[in-house]
Design an enzyme around this catalytic site. Structure first.
Site, mmCIF file in Angstrom:
data_model
loop_
_atom_site.group_PDB
_atom_site.id
_atom_site.type_symbol
_atom_site.label_atom_id
_atom_site.label_comp_id
_atom_site.label_asym_id
_atom_site.label_seq_id
_atom_site.Cartn_x
_atom_site.Cartn_y
_atom_site.Cartn_z
ATOM 1 N N ASN A 150 0.796 -1.240 0.000
ATOM 2 C CA ASN A 150 0.000 0.000 0.000
ATOM 3 C C ASN A 150 0.828 1.289 0.000
ATOM 4 O O ASN A 150 0.322 2.345 -0.359
ATOM 5 C CB ASN A 150 -1.017 -0.009 1.151
ATOM 6 C CG ASN A 150 -0.363 -0.058 2.504
ATOM 7 O OD1 ASN A 150 0.783 -0.488 2.637
ATOM 8 N ND2 ASN A 150 -1.066 0.376 3.520
ATOM 9 N N GLY A 225 3.301 -5.587 7.137
ATOM 10 C CA GLY A 225 2.183 -6.305 6.539
ATOM 11 C C GLY A 225 1.147 -6.630 7.596
ATOM 12 O O GLY A 225 1.071 -5.959 8.630
ATOM 13 N N SER A 226 0.372 -7.670 7.345
ATOM 14 C CA SER A 226 -0.737 -7.994 8.239
ATOM 15 C C SER A 226 -0.222 -8.626 9.534
ATOM 16 O O SER A 226 0.865 -9.201 9.579
ATOM 17 C CB SER A 226 -1.676 -8.967 7.535
ATOM 18 O OG SER A 226 -0.979 -10.153 7.233
ATOM 19 N N VAL A 229 0.434 -12.534 9.236
ATOM 20 C CA VAL A 229 1.720 -12.924 8.630
ATOM 21 C C VAL A 229 2.877 -12.515 9.555
ATOM 22 O O VAL A 229 3.836 -13.267 9.748
ATOM 23 C CB VAL A 229 1.880 -12.309 7.219
ATOM 24 C CG1 VAL A 229 3.278 -12.565 6.672
ATOM 25 C CG2 VAL A 229 0.833 -12.883 6.269
ATOM 26 N N GLY A 230 2.762 -11.348 10.168
ATOM 27 C CA GLY A 230 3.819 -10.887 11.077
ATOM 28 C C GLY A 230 4.037 -11.859 12.230
ATOM 29 O O GLY A 230 5.172 -12.137 12.621
ATOM 30 N N GLU A 247 5.934 -4.251 11.593
ATOM 31 C CA GLU A 247 4.953 -3.154 11.496
ATOM 32 C C GLU A 247 3.694 -3.777 10.930
ATOM 33 O O GLU A 247 3.677 -4.194 9.773
ATOM 34 C CB GLU A 247 5.442 -2.070 10.524
ATOM 35 C CG GLU A 247 6.684 -1.340 10.964
ATOM 36 C CD GLU A 247 6.422 -0.355 12.077
ATOM 37 O OE1 GLU A 247 5.261 -0.156 12.476
ATOM 38 O OE2 GLU A 247 7.410 0.211 12.572
ATOM 39 N N CYS A 281 -2.469 1.295 6.965
ATOM 40 C CA CYS A 281 -2.396 0.750 8.323
ATOM 41 C C CYS A 281 -2.894 1.771 9.330
ATOM 42 O O CYS A 281 -3.389 1.419 10.391
ATOM 43 C CB CYS A 281 -0.974 0.349 8.639
ATOM 44 S SG CYS A 281 0.204 1.656 8.328
ATOM 45 N N GLU A 461 10.135 2.448 13.357
ATOM 46 C CA GLU A 461 10.833 2.920 12.156
ATOM 47 C C GLU A 461 10.802 4.442 12.154
ATOM 48 O O GLU A 461 10.256 5.064 13.048
ATOM 49 C CB GLU A 461 10.144 2.347 10.919
ATOM 50 C CG GLU A 461 10.297 0.842 10.873
ATOM 51 C CD GLU A 461 9.812 0.199 9.602
ATOM 52 O OE1 GLU A 461 9.024 0.834 8.873
ATOM 53 O OE2 GLU A 461 10.215 -0.929 9.333
HETATM 54 P P1 NAD Z 1 0.376 -9.315 3.898
HETATM 55 O O1 NAD Z 1 0.691 -9.617 5.320
HETATM 56 O O2 NAD Z 1 -0.577 -10.191 3.187
HETATM 57 O O3 NAD Z 1 1.730 -9.343 3.024
HETATM 58 C C1 NAD Z 1 2.851 -8.578 3.362
HETATM 59 C C2 NAD Z 1 4.098 -9.187 2.741
HETATM 60 O O4 NAD Z 1 4.366 -10.449 3.367
HETATM 61 C C3 NAD Z 1 3.974 -9.486 1.251
HETATM 62 O O5 NAD Z 1 5.190 -9.167 0.627
HETATM 63 C C4 NAD Z 1 3.730 -10.992 1.220
HETATM 64 O O6 NAD Z 1 4.135 -11.620 0.034
HETATM 65 C C5 NAD Z 1 4.573 -11.453 2.387
HETATM 66 N N1 NAD Z 1 4.173 -12.732 2.986
HETATM 67 C C6 NAD Z 1 2.942 -13.305 3.018
HETATM 68 N N2 NAD Z 1 2.989 -14.464 3.705
HETATM 69 C C7 NAD Z 1 4.273 -14.632 4.122
HETATM 70 C C8 NAD Z 1 4.941 -15.625 4.886
HETATM 71 N N3 NAD Z 1 4.307 -16.690 5.370
HETATM 72 N N4 NAD Z 1 6.261 -15.464 5.137
HETATM 73 C C9 NAD Z 1 6.924 -14.387 4.683
HETATM 74 N N5 NAD Z 1 6.337 -13.415 3.941
HETATM 75 C C10 NAD Z 1 5.032 -13.529 3.667
HETATM 76 O O7 NAD Z 1 -0.085 -7.781 3.868
HETATM 77 P P2 NAD Z 1 -0.631 -6.902 2.638
HETATM 78 O O8 NAD Z 1 -1.989 -7.369 2.249
HETATM 79 O O9 NAD Z 1 0.403 -6.794 1.586
HETATM 80 O O10 NAD Z 1 -0.742 -5.459 3.332
HETATM 81 C C11 NAD Z 1 -1.782 -5.096 4.161
HETATM 82 C C12 NAD Z 1 -1.415 -5.180 5.628
HETATM 83 O O11 NAD Z 1 -0.216 -4.471 5.889
HETATM 84 C C13 NAD Z 1 -2.458 -4.545 6.531
HETATM 85 O O12 NAD Z 1 -2.675 -5.382 7.642
HETATM 86 C C14 NAD Z 1 -1.809 -3.236 6.957
HETATM 87 O O13 NAD Z 1 -2.272 -2.720 8.187
HETATM 88 C C15 NAD Z 1 -0.385 -3.641 7.035
HETATM 89 N N6 NAD Z 1 0.494 -2.463 6.935
HETATM 90 C C16 NAD Z 1 1.123 -2.044 8.084
HETATM 91 C C17 NAD Z 1 1.930 -0.911 8.051
HETATM 92 C C18 NAD Z 1 2.634 -0.448 9.299
HETATM 93 O O14 NAD Z 1 3.617 0.274 9.155
HETATM 94 N N7 NAD Z 1 2.190 -0.799 10.497
HETATM 95 C C19 NAD Z 1 2.114 -0.206 6.852
HETATM 96 C C20 NAD Z 1 1.468 -0.656 5.701
HETATM 97 C C21 NAD Z 1 0.658 -1.797 5.768
#
Ligand code: NAD
Length: 493
Positions: A150, A225-226, A229-230, A247, A281, A461
């Site tokens: 995003n 990311g989500s 996954v985190g 994050e 996010c 960060e």
């Molecule tokens: P996502 O968690 O689906 O994917 C994020 C990344 O992780 C992608 O590159 C994906 O390919 C990778 N991934 C997926 N599964 C994995 C695994 N098992 N092991 C390692 N890597 C893996 O998230 P998304 O749909 O791309 O983004 C949306 C999410 O990101 C929302 O929850 C949003 O709140 C969060 N986000 C957080 C921040 C922040 O700074 N807190 C900023 C932007 C987005």
């Protein structure tokens, strides 16, 4: 258009030859490109290149490393419009926001470059005579970076630029929903003069991401990311004893008290909830509105929401772009359905847009639910779409209690003219970020960014704090007394 991984300074396909297609979410007839669907083998090649490059990169003086990042910032400035347009095409946000995304990376480059001349350590007195105590920041090694789609340039830059200035080398697994921006950023870093192998890009999905986390040559994982996954990444990093910064998601509250400038609050809610189609996010997803002003405020908010122009982000005047992909569109529909079934009152929106200009894209009408209670799923879970939940509150204390009734703790906001209320909110809101008289979005590159509870794992960060993620401390004692001095034992009382 066929695009490639960037490994050891070369553009290469995946070893298996597998690829994935990236489509424009505003018009899926437009294929942005075909990218390598990488596996553990590709990741291993990139990590080997990064490990080899680390041997000399760590010895380059930090101000010189900073100069390369400064040049990258300059190239971003020169190519800002091109990058912003590519970004809109592949992930949909309106052009003005895409320019802001690139600008954030420029600001981050400037800050990180200048940190090359600081990276301050501490010197302290020793407890013993003729002895000096110093500490230095050292690089961590090969860093694995995994990012969401995003903020395709800004968020990666928050990690990549400080990581490089600190003397680390990087393997980046960008989101499969924003791979073109990743290649443009790699081109820029190449042109800025990074030696081969210092920065590598491996495209792909969870398979490549997980291979990066598991690779024994990677010392640190920085993830955005989500939360689901985190958590998985954190578990793996725990088992493998890797440094890990996360994050993750948010469910950000915005409080409006009766004494607020209500026109300002209205603008803030609109921008916070529906900017980037709510796919931030830090998006405002819960409006905690004081009962005394609710009726009139909601009337105006609904009218203003219906005025928002939804469309292709490249078109002039568009406020709300498409949703990133079909899966996410279905997820939003699912939450809207749950909201209805659990008794929330739909005020506006609540449906896909499919006719005319929307026929070939993933569009969803900006949506507001009233009468949302804390038990409802739409109050609790991150939707990541243009859906705002409204809950009425009776007092500041009530608002803060509801704001904190969440697993997440990223951003928060309060609109009030009462300085006492503002400071109470600053003190009591459980969130990494609190805005006063501004919406929940709008982070600046030189300030710490991150959240508490399920949003993060204690790191920040941005600004100066990101360097705590990408460096390790080296403590040094220099004894010039010429005799054995035993700390704690030889101290005269
Ligand atoms: P996502 O968690 O689906 O994917 C994020 C990344 O992780 C992608 O590159 C994906 O390919 C990778 N991934 C997926 N599964 C994995 C695994 N098992 N092991 C390692 N890597 C893996 O998230 P998304 O749909 O791309 O983004 C949306 C999410 O990101 C929302 O929850 C949003 O709140 C969060 N986000 C957080 C921040 C922040 O700074 N807190 C900023 C932007 C987005």
């Amino acid at each position: 258009m066929q695009l490639l991984n960037y490994i050891a300074g070369q553009w290469v396909p995946s070893r298996s030859g597998r690829t994935f297609r990236n489509l424009n979410p505003a018009d899926t007839r437009d294929c942005v490109g075909e990218f390598p669907l990488s596996s553990a083998e590709d990741v291993a090649l990139a990590v080997e290149a990064a490990a080899e490059a680390y041997r000399s990169w760590r010895l380059v003086p930090a101000p010189q490393r900073g100069e390369i990042v400064r040049r990258a910032g300059q190239l971003l400035r020169e190519r800002k419009e091109e990058l912003a347009r590519a970004m809109v095409r592949e992930m949909g946000k309106p052009l003005v926001e895409a320019r802001g995304d690139v600008q954030e990376a420029i600001d981050t480059a400037d800050y990180a470059a200048s940190e090359g001349r600081r990276l301050f350590g501490y010197t302290t007195p020793s407890e013993l005579p003729n002895k000096v105590n110093l500490s230095f920041r050292m690089p961590v090694g090969v860093c694995g970076i995994i990012t969401a789609w995003n903020f395709p340039i800004a968020v990666p830059s928050w990690k990549i630029f400080p990581a490089l200035v600190s003397g680390n080398t990087v393997v980046w697994k960008p989101s499969e929903d924003a791979p073109l921006c990743a290649n443009l950023l790699a081109q820029i870093l190449q042109e800025a003069g990074l030696p081969p192998g210092v920065f590598n890009v491996v495209h792909g999905d969870a398979e490549a991401g997980e291979a990066l986390v598991r690779h024994p040559g990677v010392r640190l994982i920085a993830f955005t990311g989500s939360t689901a996954v985190g958590r998985r990444i954190a578990t793996l990093c725990g088992e493998l004893n890797k440094k890990c910064s996360l994050e993750m998601g948010g469910k950000n509250p915005l409080i409006v008290l009766p004494d607020a400038d209500l026109d300002l609050a209205l603008q803030g809610v609109l921008w916070g909830a529906f900017g980037t189609s709510g796919q931030r996010c830090t998006a405002t997803s819960r409006l905690l509105l004081h009962r005394d002003i609710a009726e009139h405020f909601l009337e105006r908010l609904c009218a203003a929401t219906q005025q928002l122009r939804v469309g292709n982000g490249l078109e002039e005047g568009v406020n709300v772009g498409p949703i990133i992909n079909a899966r996410q569109l279905e997820r939003i529909e699912h939450y809207v359905e749950l909201g209805r079934r659990q008794g929330a009152r739909l005020l506006v929106g609540g449906h896909r847009l499919t006719e005319g200009e929307y026929a070939h894209g993933y569009f969803f009408a900006p949506t507001i639910f009233a009468d949302v209670t804390p038990e409802m799923t739409i109050f609790r879970e991150e939707i990541f779409g243009p859906v705002l939940s409204v809950t009425l509150v009776d007092s500041l204390e009530h608002a803060i209690a509801l704001a904190n009734d969440s697993d997440y703790g990223l951003s928060s906001s309060i609109y009030t003219r009462d300085i006492v209320a503002a400071f109470r909110a600053i003190r009591d809101l459980e969130a990494g970020i609190t805005y006063v008289n501004a919406p929940t979005i709008g982070a600046e590159a030189h300030m710490p960014f991150g959240g508490v509870k399920a949003t993060g794992n204690g790191h920040r960060e941005g600004g100066w704090t990101v360097f705590d993620i990408f460096t390790e401390w080296k403590t040094v004692y220099i004894d010039y007394s010429g005799r054995l001095q035993r700390a704690q034992i030889d101290v005269e009382q």
